[in-house]
Design an enzyme around this catalytic site. Structure first.
Site, mmCIF file in Angstrom:
data_model
loop_
_atom_site.group_PDB
_atom_site.id
_atom_site.type_symbol
_atom_site.label_atom_id
_atom_site.label_comp_id
_atom_site.label_asym_id
_atom_site.label_seq_id
_atom_site.Cartn_x
_atom_site.Cartn_y
_atom_site.Cartn_z
ATOM 1 N N LYS A 1 -2.465 -7.813 10.959
ATOM 2 C CA LYS A 1 -3.788 -8.020 11.423
ATOM 3 C C LYS A 1 -4.728 -7.513 10.490
ATOM 4 O O LYS A 1 -5.890 -7.699 10.592
ATOM 5 C CB LYS A 1 -3.877 -6.761 12.673
ATOM 6 C CG LYS A 1 -3.799 -5.327 12.088
ATOM 7 C CD LYS A 1 -4.174 -4.506 13.414
ATOM 8 C CE LYS A 1 -3.997 -3.043 13.100
ATOM 9 N NZ LYS A 1 -4.257 -2.264 14.336
ATOM 10 N N ASP A 2 -4.094 -6.799 9.177
ATOM 11 C CA ASP A 2 -5.163 -6.902 8.166
ATOM 12 C C ASP A 2 -5.493 -7.933 7.239
ATOM 13 O O ASP A 2 -6.360 -8.020 6.416
ATOM 14 C CB ASP A 2 -4.597 -5.795 7.212
ATOM 15 C CG ASP A 2 -4.322 -4.468 7.666
ATOM 16 O OD1 ASP A 2 -5.195 -3.903 8.726
ATOM 17 O OD2 ASP A 2 -3.536 -3.558 7.226
ATOM 18 N N THR B 1 -12.889 6.502 16.797
ATOM 19 C CA THR B 1 -12.259 5.035 16.388
ATOM 20 C C THR B 1 -13.240 4.754 15.156
ATOM 21 O O THR B 1 -14.257 4.771 15.030
ATOM 22 C CB THR B 1 -12.268 4.346 17.636
ATOM 23 O OG1 THR B 1 -11.639 2.965 17.141
ATOM 24 C CG2 THR B 1 -13.592 3.890 18.073
ATOM 25 N N ARG C 1 -13.746 -3.014 18.095
ATOM 26 C CA ARG C 1 -12.858 -3.628 19.328
ATOM 27 C C ARG C 1 -12.547 -2.639 20.341
ATOM 28 O O ARG C 1 -12.854 -2.614 21.505
ATOM 29 C CB ARG C 1 -11.411 -4.367 18.926
ATOM 30 C CG ARG C 1 -10.631 -4.788 20.028
ATOM 31 C CD ARG C 1 -9.476 -5.578 19.517
ATOM 32 N NE ARG C 1 -8.548 -4.590 18.742
ATOM 33 C CZ ARG C 1 -7.845 -3.733 19.337
ATOM 34 N NH1 ARG C 1 -7.528 -3.597 20.470
ATOM 35 N NH2 ARG C 1 -7.085 -2.924 18.572
ATOM 36 N N ARG D 1 0.758 -1.191 -0.113
ATOM 37 C CA ARG D 1 0.032 0.174 0.146
ATOM 38 C C ARG D 1 0.883 1.347 0.018
ATOM 39 O O ARG D 1 2.035 1.154 0.253
ATOM 40 C CB ARG D 1 -0.976 0.110 1.186
ATOM 41 C CG ARG D 1 -1.791 -1.162 1.285
ATOM 42 C CD ARG D 1 -2.498 -1.210 2.468
ATOM 43 N NE ARG D 1 -3.247 -0.087 2.997
ATOM 44 C CZ ARG D 1 -3.780 0.321 4.319
ATOM 45 N NH1 ARG D 1 -3.354 -0.382 5.088
ATOM 46 N NH2 ARG D 1 -4.643 1.334 4.454
#
Length: 289
Positions: free
Chosen positions: A77-78, A119, A123, A6
């Site tokens: 984590k993606d 956010t 989570r 990215r």
């Protein structure tokens, strides 16, 4: 050799770190190809409201599968819990801190009632409610620098971010405080990178040499919990494994969207049994649901 990534400042820093490590073990030229993902194109929605698996990885995976690039570098984590059958995580380099960090002029305990908290993580939103914080929770999007600026200009009173990304970008001075893994348990794979390539790549041995064994075992345990529960981004799940020599401790907590505790487990075992530990934690959590 070509690497796909990215185009954000964090993605570029992470990719260049991988290239630097590779240059210690090969003289091969390594070029960078920037690929825009679905998640980069969507600017006006909470991530958990977007029903797209691999929102930050799908286009990179396609480039690897089509051999436009030899491998891709991801924030682990993606990654979706299950990769394409023709792809493999060939390396997990040494992990940075998995903790969440507070960006705010206030300490966590000093945030005023009704403070605007930004956010796009279900989570993190659920943990705010779990800890009974009386906050005005609003969506926040943008890269790390953009989100910091939105707090500094007063658009938001606070936000939470992965400490790892802030450290990699040299933005430590913006961290008001970080949180223990028990108080705000991070997302699976937070702080870790993944080097993804085709299973049949001729670069396998070269890329595998980048792996930090303890970090790899930690994230494999975490991913096993995510894979077995099948919750993805749609439920507030915190899961984090920490290796200590030959031992591994895995903690996992599942909250409701309203911040109520559904399940919480902590298991210790041998690092060589990382995925089995993840499987056992997932089994116990499913019994609680």
């Amino acid at each position: 050799m070509q690497v796909g990534t990215r185009g954000s400042s964090l993605a570029m820093v992470q990719t260049k770190n991988i290239i630097t490590s590779l240059r210690d073990i090969t003289n091969e030229e390594i070029g960078i190809k920037i690929i825009k993902t679905t998640g980069d194109k969507i600017k006006d929605s909470q991530l958990y409201n977007i029903d797209v698996k691999g929102i930050f990885t799908k286009e990179l995976d396609r480039a690897v599968l089509d051999e436009e690039v030899d491998f891709a570098v991801h924030s682990l984590k993606d990654l979706p819990s299950e990769l394409n059958d023709d792809l493999d995580i060939l390396a997990v380099p040494c992990r940075e801190s998995p903790k969440d960090a507070l960006i705010s002029p206030y300490k966590w305990d000093d945030l005023p009632d009704g403070a605007v908290f930004g956010t796009s993580s279900l989570r993190r939103e659920a943990f705010c409610k779990y800890h009974q914080k009386n906050l005005d929770i609003q969506p926040i999007r943008g890269n790390i620098e953009t989100r910091i600026r939105k707090v500094e200009t007063g658009e938001y009173h606070a936000t939470l971010m992965a400490e790892a990304g802030l450290k990699r970008l040299g933005l430590n001075e913006h961290i008001q405080q970080n949180f223990s893994l028990d108080y705000i348990t991070p997302a699976a794979g937070q702080g870790a990178l993944a080097v993804v390539a085709r299973k049949d790549t001729k670069k396998r041995k070269l890329l595998e040499a980048l792996t930090h064994k303890a970090s790899y075992q930690e994230v494999m345990a975490e991913k096993k919990v995510l894979e077995e529960l099948g919750v993805g981004c749609q439920w507030p799940l915190g899961v984090c494994a920490r290796a200590n020599g030959d031992a591994l401790e895995l903690q996992s907590i599942l909250l409701s969207k309203e911040g109520e505790l559904i399940s919480k487990h902590n298991i210790k075992g041998s690092i060589s049994q990382a995925e089995s530990i993840g499987l056992e934690v997932a089994k116990r959590m499913m019994e609680d649901c």
